[in-house]
Structures are given as structure tokens and as C-alpha cells.
Write a protein that holds these residues in place. Structure first.
Motif, mmCIF file in Angstrom:
data_model
loop_
_atom_site.group_PDB
_atom_site.id
_atom_site.type_symbol
_atom_site.label_atom_id
_atom_site.label_comp_id
_atom_site.label_asym_id
_atom_site.label_seq_id
_atom_site.Cartn_x
_atom_site.Cartn_y
_atom_site.Cartn_z
ATOM 1 N N ASP A 95 -19.432 20.779 34.261
ATOM 2 C CA ASP A 95 -19.814 19.912 33.154
ATOM 3 C C ASP A 95 -20.535 18.708 33.753
ATOM 4 O O ASP A 95 -20.417 18.423 34.948
ATOM 5 N N SER A 154 -12.169 24.236 28.694
ATOM 6 C CA SER A 154 -11.997 24.814 30.036
ATOM 7 C C SER A 154 -11.184 26.093 29.988
ATOM 8 O O SER A 154 -11.521 27.082 30.635
ATOM 9 N N ASP A 163 -14.400 20.593 33.907
ATOM 10 C CA ASP A 163 -14.718 20.071 32.570
ATOM 11 C C ASP A 163 -13.548 19.230 32.100
ATOM 12 O O ASP A 163 -12.397 19.619 32.281
ATOM 13 N N HIS A 169 -12.643 18.592 29.085
ATOM 14 C CA HIS A 169 -12.068 19.065 27.820
ATOM 15 C C HIS A 169 -11.187 20.280 28.099
ATOM 16 O O HIS A 169 -11.691 21.379 28.340
ATOM 17 N N LYS A 225 -23.551 24.927 26.536
ATOM 18 C CA LYS A 225 -22.205 25.345 26.106
ATOM 19 C C LYS A 225 -22.229 26.241 24.875
ATOM 20 O O LYS A 225 -21.253 26.920 24.609
ATOM 21 N N MET A 261 -18.335 13.519 32.594
ATOM 22 C CA MET A 261 -16.897 13.489 32.851
ATOM 23 C C MET A 261 -16.525 12.120 33.393
ATOM 24 O O MET A 261 -17.346 11.462 34.024
ATOM 25 N N SER A 270 -23.251 22.471 30.042
ATOM 26 C CA SER A 270 -23.264 21.209 29.318
ATOM 27 C C SER A 270 -23.813 21.368 27.904
ATOM 28 O O SER A 270 -24.458 22.363 27.596
ATOM 29 N N GLY A 286 -20.685 15.102 36.758
ATOM 30 C CA GLY A 286 -21.274 16.334 37.264
ATOM 31 C C GLY A 286 -22.460 16.128 38.183
ATOM 32 O O GLY A 286 -22.673 16.899 39.114
#
Length: 113
Positions: free
Chosen positions: A59, A16, A10, A12, A109, A62, A87, A67
Motif C-alpha cells: 500500500d 489485508s 497495508d 487496513h 485496489k 500508511m 493502492s 509505501g
């Protein structure tokens, strides 16, 4: 007791790390490492067979290698690795695309622990 190895992909960092904490709270799982994009994961897989996990939390959106493309690469090159999409994307086309590319499941998520 066998522990399943997990890698989180991921872009972020804070998210993560939060997911890493959640995964580590379960006795049956251990996080091997975190990656910021699919290319980092491909590079890690190439470094050593010890870097290949049982499960990848992937994810979708990205930079560098997304992904979708990463899941397709894993499915072709490491079919024993289980990819779970993780996601914010909840549209049917995105979910179906990930499953067709080889993901074994799809989590939003905002899913509860």
C-alpha cells in the motif's frame, strides 16, 4: 511446485486479510505475514532471513513508514524482492514515483482477481 512467498503491507486490517485470502487461493503463492506499515516490514526483515519474501504487495498511504519510503528501502537493501504497489491512488505522478523507487508493478485496489 515452487510457491512464491508474499507479504502484504497495508494499514487496513480487513482489506489485508481479504487480499491474503485472494493470494492464498492461487496454488503458486503463499502469504508469509501481514504488516500494518512499512516499519513493521523493515523490522520483520531484520529479524530473520526467512522473513524476506519473493513479493511484497505494498500500500502507499500508511502511517509511520509509507509505501514510497518502504519501497525505496527494499530496493536498496533487498533488490531481489519484487514490490507491487497496491493502492487506490490512480494518478500518474504517484504511479511513476512508485515505479521510479523500484516497484515492479502497480495494481489498483479495485482490480479484478
Amino acid at each position: 511446485m515452487q510457491k512464491y512467498s508474499v507479504v502484504i503491507v497495508d494499514d487496513h486490517t480487513l482489506l489485508s486479510q481479504a487480499i491474503e485470502g485472494v493470494v492464498a487461493s492461487f496454488n503458486k503463492f503463499k502469504v508469509l505475514y501481514l504488516c500494518k506499515n512499512g516499519q513493521e516490514l523493515v523490522d520483520k526483515f531484520s529479524e530473520s532471513p526467512r522473513n524476506i519474501p519473493d513479493i511484497v504487495l505494498m500500500d502507499i498511504n500508511m502511517p509511520i513508514l509509507n509505501g514510497f519510503d518502504t519501497t525505496e528501502w527494499i530496493t536498496k537493501n533487498h533488490p531481489s524482492v519484487h514490490v507491487l504497489a497496491l493502492s487506490v491512488e490512480d494518478d500518474e505522478m504517484t504511479i511513476l514515483k512508485m515505479l521510479r523507487l523500484g516497484a515492479k508493478g502497480y495494481l489498483l485496489k479495485d482490480t479484478e482477481k
